[in-house]
Design an enzyme around this catalytic site. Structure first.
Site, PDB file in Angstrom:
ATOM      1  N   ASP A 219     -60.571  49.218  -9.379  1.00  0.00           N
ATOM      2  CA  ASP A 219     -60.750  50.521  -8.747  1.00  0.00           C
ATOM      3  C   ASP A 219     -60.840  50.397  -7.227  1.00  0.00           C
ATOM      4  O   ASP A 219     -60.234  51.176  -6.490  1.00  0.00           O
ATOM      5  CB  ASP A 219     -62.017  51.181  -9.297  1.00  0.00           C
ATOM      6  CG  ASP A 219     -61.885  52.689  -9.396  1.00  0.00           C
ATOM      7  OD1 ASP A 219     -60.742  53.190  -9.334  1.00  0.00           O
ATOM      8  OD2 ASP A 219     -62.907  53.374  -9.535  1.00  0.00           O
ATOM      9  N   ASP A 265     -63.216  57.265 -15.103  1.00  0.00           N
ATOM     10  CA  ASP A 265     -64.569  57.182 -14.562  1.00  0.00           C
ATOM     11  C   ASP A 265     -65.595  57.784 -15.510  1.00  0.00           C
ATOM     12  O   ASP A 265     -66.804  57.685 -15.257  1.00  0.00           O
ATOM     13  CB  ASP A 265     -64.635  57.901 -13.210  1.00  0.00           C
ATOM     14  CG  ASP A 265     -63.713  57.266 -12.180  1.00  0.00           C
ATOM     15  OD1 ASP A 265     -63.577  56.033 -12.208  1.00  0.00           O
ATOM     16  OD2 ASP A 265     -63.111  57.997 -11.380  1.00  0.00           O
TER      17      ASP A 265
END
Length: 377
Positions: A219, A265
């Protein structure tokens, strides 16, 4: 695919700047607060209810509802696979027409979204059916080979109530396909997230740490190191993210200035939180300490993400804040309670693994034998 929380303008110019020759009015503080608060709430719902449903899923007898167990090898390979997929999508959007790609993806997610939403609402809808509702059972069976070599490819059991749920979900699907409205997008996104948390199971805490650690690096790299993540998130017209308009108070349901949160997420930390809930239950102490701790850690991590994003006006890799919080808080609690060994030795067997099924059957037979011995005595 994992995606960062976007900047407040979702690809538009900064407040007061121009986009396509027009000026976008700045979002009000109330609108921004409403958007961020709504994203936070929408992220928490599939994690909470998905974790609860994951417990029933692990105990389920229906083959169609059996969870998919993620092993340490799967966890180690996942960031690499995700990176290749993300880069491939980025190149596709750069080389080919964005319109045709999104049309193809819309049809794909239209089908998946209907199935996911139907599975999500089915337990809730069952409460509204009358007792005399004519409910018939069906089974969709698809096999390969014959005789002793016959192998089940699809074995899906459903009933009339499931068909009703499928019909209601199809209405949402048509709405999404025709209008691409943000509410329809969010209904599909919430369904995908809840199904992911419910049906994707980590086999142990170590595997969860490997998965979250790998995606932590993934990420950060794809958000801070390149513009690939943000570009794909903004170009990809599919329910792979939750969105909420910051100009809802000004424009109502036709608002178009979105903040967004990628489903990755939600699902990735969510399956770890669900694992900790099942670990809590395995301790048989009638407490859900680790589940509530990790759930609070997620709220803290996502809240911090939104705060940093709002201060610096730049897209943030949410897992940068979520991973340390979701792993660190429960481990600290385990250290304080002296249960670190129990936490990392907790293991979930794969219900699709023949060895696991045999072990479970043998354990059941042994327990039954002990019960008969006691009765004889």
């Amino acid at each position: 695919m994992d995606s960062a929380v976007s900047d407040p303008h979702n690809g538009s110019a900064e407040a007061g700047g121009s986009t396509n020759g027009t000026t976008r009015p700045p979002s009000t503080p109330e609108g921004i607060a409403l958007a961020y608060g709504s994203l936070l709430l929408m992220a928490l719902l599939p994690i909470f209810f998905g974790a609860l449903r994951s417990v029933r899923c692990a105990r389920g007898k229906n083959a169609s509802d059996m969870p998919e167990t993620i092993t340490s090898r799967d966890a180690a390979r996942f960031p690499i696979i995700a990176s290749c997929t993300l880069l491939g999508l980025y190149l596709f959007f750069k080389i080919f027409s964005q319109e045709y790609i999104n049309l193809l993806l819309s049809m794909y997610f239209f089908v998946l979204g209907i199935l996911a939403l139907s599975h999500t609402i089915s337990p809730f809808m069952n409460k509204f059916f009358p007792a005399n509702f004519p409910n018939r059972q069906y089974q969709l069976l698809f096999t390969q080979g014959s005789g002793e070599n016959k192998e089940e490819i699809i074995n899906y059991e459903f009933d009339t109530k499931d068909l009703v749920c499928l019909g209601l979900s199809s209405i949402v699907g048509v709405w999404y396909l025709l209008r691409k409205h943000w509410i329809a997008n969010n209904l599909f996104g919430l369904a995908f997230s809840l199904n992911g948390v419910e049906l994707l199971h980590l086999n142990n805490v170590s595997t969860g740490c490997i998965l979250l650690g790998g995606l932590f690096i993934y990420d950060i790299f794809w958000v801070f190191g390149t513009n690939v993540m943000v570009t794909v998130a903004k170009s990809f017209e599919a329910p792979i993210k939750l969105v909420f308009p910051q100009d809802l108070l000004e424009k109502g349901l036709e608002a178009d200035n979105f903040a967004m949160l990628g489903l990755g997420d939600i699902v990735i930390p969510g399956i770890f939180i669900a694992l900790l809930l099942r670990f809590d239950i395995s301790l048989k102490k009638n407490t859900h300490t680790y589940f509530y701790t990790s759930f609070a850690a997620y709220i803290f991590g996502l809240g911090l993400t939104i705060f940093i994003m709002h201060i610096f006006k730049h897209a943030q890799p949410a897992l940068l804040y979520l991973v340390p919080a979701c792993i660190g808080f429960p481990v600290l609690v385990a250290l304080a309670k002296g249960e670190v060994t129990e936490m990392f030795s907790y293991e979930e067997s794969n219900p699709k693994d023949p060895a696991a099924v045999t072990e479970t059957r043998e354990g059941t037979e042994a327990a039954a034998s002990k019960g008969l011995e006691k009765k004889e005595k």
